[in-house]
Design an enzyme around this catalytic site. Structure first.
Site: not given
Length: 177
Positions: A11-15
């Site tokens: 998913g989103c790399f920030w997560c």
């Protein structure tokens, strides 16, 4: 022992970045892109869904404190590996579940780990995580690095990133920093 690097997309790399940074023994996490054909893609390029790349993180860790399987355990805890091209509110092939082994040994270990999860019926659905050899990793722009640390009160972070960080702290308490 030394250090090793794991490259993962869930998913989103920030997560994924924020979750992995919680783990004791992790020495560095870099957000970026891998798994596609476009050389040196930008965030906008990857978000278009046309590059073949996924948002991924490279996790560098101390092998005296963590095994590759420990990193995989956290990875599979903080995302849903049963949904194709989706994680939470983020939809598109750039958000697919993917493990990008750096060598044959990591490939064998990742495959065995996924097989064990499947045999244990660890998830409600079939695991769709891709396991593909890492060819090239492209770091994301600096504004995407340590995003949660820099923007903890941003709406996306409070709704999507913070719960994953909390989950790591709750489930892996003794193994977090």
């Amino acid at each position: 022992m030394g250090t090793e690097t794991a490259t993962l997309g869930g998913g989103c790399f920030w997560c994924t970045e924020a979750a992995m940074e919680e783990l004791a023994g992790v020495t560095d996490v870099t957000s970026g892109y891998a798994g596609g054909d476009t050389a040196d893609p930008s965030y906008r390029d990857v978000c278009s869904g046309t590059t073949g790349h996924a948002e991924v993180v490279q996790v560098e860790y101390d092998t005296a404190e963590l095994a590759y399987e420990d990193v995989l355990e956290v990875f599979f805890t903080v995302h849903d590996p049963t949904t194709v091209d989706r994680e939470g509110p983020d939809v598109g092939s750039q958000y697919r579940s993917i493990v990008l082994p750096h060598d044959d040994q990591q490939h064998e270990r990742a495959t065995a780990f996924v097989d064990e999860l499947a045999a244990a019926d660890a998830f409600d659905g079939s695991i769709v995580t891709e396991i593909e050899p890492l060819e090239t990793f492209y770091p994301a722009a600096e504004k995407h690095q340590n995003y949660f640390e820099k923007n903890p009160d941003a709406a996306y972070c409070t709704v999507n990133v913070a719960p994953k960080v909390s989950k790591v702290r709750e489930q892996f308490g003794a193994r977090t920093e």
